[in-house]
Write a protein that holds these residues in place. Structure first.
Motif, short mmCIF file in Angstrom:
data_model
loop_
_atom_site.label_atom_id
_atom_site.label_comp_id
_atom_site.label_asym_id
_atom_site.label_seq_id
_atom_site.Cartn_x
_atom_site.Cartn_y
_atom_site.Cartn_z
N UNK A 167 65.17 6.55 17.48
CA UNK A 167 64.41 7.70 17.93
C UNK A 167 64.04 8.55 16.73
N UNK A 168 62.76 8.88 16.61
CA UNK A 168 62.30 9.65 15.48
C UNK A 168 62.77 11.08 15.58
N UNK A 169 63.31 11.61 14.48
CA UNK A 169 63.72 13.01 14.44
C UNK A 169 62.52 13.88 14.10
N UNK A 170 62.68 15.19 14.26
CA UNK A 170 61.59 16.12 13.99
C UNK A 170 61.15 16.07 12.52
N UNK A 171 62.08 15.73 11.62
CA UNK A 171 61.76 15.74 10.20
C UNK A 171 61.36 14.36 9.68
N UNK A 172 61.52 13.34 10.50
CA UNK A 172 61.19 11.98 10.05
C UNK A 172 59.71 11.73 10.18
N UNK A 173 59.07 11.29 9.10
CA UNK A 173 57.64 11.05 9.11
C UNK A 173 57.33 9.57 9.01
N UNK A 174 56.05 9.29 8.94
CA UNK A 174 55.60 7.90 8.95
C UNK A 174 56.09 7.13 7.75
N UNK A 175 56.23 7.79 6.59
CA UNK A 175 56.63 7.05 5.39
C UNK A 175 58.09 6.61 5.45
N UNK A 176 58.91 7.25 6.30
CA UNK A 176 60.31 6.85 6.43
C UNK A 176 60.53 5.80 7.50
N UNK A 202 61.94 -6.68 10.15
CA UNK A 202 62.07 -5.40 10.84
C UNK A 202 62.25 -4.21 9.91
N UNK A 203 62.79 -4.45 8.70
CA UNK A 203 63.03 -3.36 7.76
C UNK A 203 61.85 -3.05 6.85
N UNK A 204 60.74 -3.74 7.06
CA UNK A 204 59.53 -3.43 6.31
C UNK A 204 59.05 -2.03 6.69
N UNK A 205 58.65 -1.25 5.69
CA UNK A 205 58.14 0.10 5.97
C UNK A 205 56.80 0.00 6.70
N UNK A 206 56.49 1.03 7.47
CA UNK A 206 55.21 1.04 8.17
C UNK A 206 54.05 1.06 7.18
N UNK A 234 53.30 14.57 11.31
CA UNK A 234 52.72 15.67 10.55
C UNK A 234 51.84 15.19 9.39
N UNK A 235 52.22 14.06 8.76
CA UNK A 235 51.46 13.59 7.59
C UNK A 235 50.03 13.18 7.93
N UNK A 274 43.73 5.26 6.88
CA UNK A 274 44.91 6.10 7.06
C UNK A 274 45.92 5.84 5.95
N UNK A 275 46.13 4.58 5.63
CA UNK A 275 47.11 4.25 4.58
C UNK A 275 46.70 4.82 3.23
N UNK A 276 45.44 4.65 2.85
CA UNK A 276 44.97 5.17 1.57
C UNK A 276 45.08 6.69 1.51
#
Length: 373
Positions: free
Chosen positions: A6-15, A138-142, A197-198, A363-365
């Motif tokens: 579950x994503x936390x409020x501070x966790x963003x797409x890069x994490x 599964x551990x690959x970053x988004x 947010x990002x 989006x990625x760039x």
């Protein structure tokens, strides 16, 4: 498989990682290498998917793109299957269209049963899509996942319990007890749903503000092009979909309705896509091959197989304007479940297209640019 984090409020797409996208993914739909094309098409139609991996006994096949993607017994580790490639609806359509150029309708229809009786393994590798069978740890970053999907890879297998726990990125050798499929659409749906947010500022930008997101070189067919002619055009140009434009703007009979031409500046009236065939049974396809592609798009949406889905009913053009925000474009492709969106002007004239690969790349760039500042 472990529950989705579950994503936390501070966790963003890069994490976040690929495993965070997999929580609601259903069991993998696949076909054996011995399945006929008719049986494969029935699987595609029944499951409302446009691509399935093909499984064979291990040790006897070269994998798609040289990969070695295996399914093993969870308890003993013994290899059970080797995924040798991916077959899409467009592969089947291209095989139906064949290399002949005759106009004998009866011959085409009589030949269809024979063409659909061949084993699915016989058409793997006839185009690039069939060889694009990859796995994502599964551990690959988004962000790394987005890089792969931005290059035109439409889907990848994700192992539920891969043996190489710390590896990231694309794997050419993989063994797991089962897999799920992750697609470009899954990534966009996730980004829209989470509204991290990002990407808030990125999603507010318009199509015309985002450099390189729109492809202006769009090849089209006319409203008089027949389905079988459209399939042949798509096969020769490696296209999954083409816009349909009005033929009244063209120069009389000099314009052939059996070939692709530049669609920019022409009136957009429809879309012919391999995705539409998800609602087309083989018996129905026989009677539709020589309809116009435009009539086909109306008929397929009235099929009982599409009842209750996002594309049921009358034909709808999924378009945007150059001034449309990226968020609006993404919401349209996700809600309508289309794999590209046509960009038109205020008069409905075609300006270009934005594909799922284009959106993911933009989006990625933009995210990488933010990280570097």
């Amino acid at each position: 498989m472990q529950p989705t984090a579950k994503r936390t409020e501070t966790q963003g797409v890069v994490e976040m990682k690929v495993k965070d996208l997999m929580g609601d993914k259903r069991r993998l739909v696949e076909v054996p290498y011995t399945a006929s094309l008719a049986q494969t098409m029935n699987v595609l139609v029944a499951n409302h998917v446009v691509a399935v991996p093909v499984a064979a006994p291990p040790g006897h096949w070269i994998g798609a793109g040289g990969s070695m993607i295996m399914e093993s017994d969870k308890l003993t580790g013994a290899l059970r299957k080797h995924y040798i490639g991916m077959v899409t609806m467009l592969d089947i359509l291209a095989h139906i269209a064949g290399d002949d150029h005759h106009d004998n309708e009866d011959c085409d229809l009589l030949d269809l049963d024979r063409k659909m009786a061949v084993p699915v393994s016989s058409i793997i590798g006839h185009n690039v899509e069939g060889l694009s069978l990859w796995t994502l740890n599964p551990n690959t970053s988004i962000l790394d996942c987005m890089e792969i999907f931005s290059k035109g890879i439409h889907r990848a297998l994700v192992p539920l319990d891969g043996q190489v726990e710390e590896a990231v990125g694309v794997e050419l050798v993989e063994s797991a007890s089962s897999y799920r499929m992750l697609t470009q659409m899954d990534v966009l749906r996730f980004l829209i749903r989470e509204k991290m947010r990002e990407i808030e500022g990125i999603l507010k930008r318009s199509v015309k503000e985002m450099e390189g997101i729109m492809n202006e070189n769009v090849m089209a067919i006319t409203d008089k092009t027949k389905v079988i002619e459209a399939i042949k055009c798509m096969k020769s140009s490696f296209l999954n979909a083409v816009p349909i434009v009005g033929s009244t703007q063209l120069n009389g009979d000099q314009q052939s309705h059996a070939q692709l031409f530049t669609g920019r500046g022409k009136k957009l009236v429809g879309t012919f896509s391999a995705t539409d065939l998800r609602g087309c049974q083989l018996a129905t396809l026989q009677s539709w091959l020589h309809q116009t592609a435009l009539d086909f798009t109306d008929a397929v949406r009235k099929s009982p197989l599409f009842e209750g889905t996002a594309i049921a009913g009358v034909r709808e053009l999924v378009t945007c304007r150059p001034e449309s925000s990226l968020e609006e474009v993404m919401e349209k492709v996700v809600s309508k479940h289309v794999h590209r969106i046509w960009v038109t002007d205020e008069h409905g004239l075609l300006l270009g297209l934005v594909s799922l690969s284009d959106m993911i790349r933009a989006i990625r760039l933009s995210l990488l640019s933010q990280l570097q500042t």
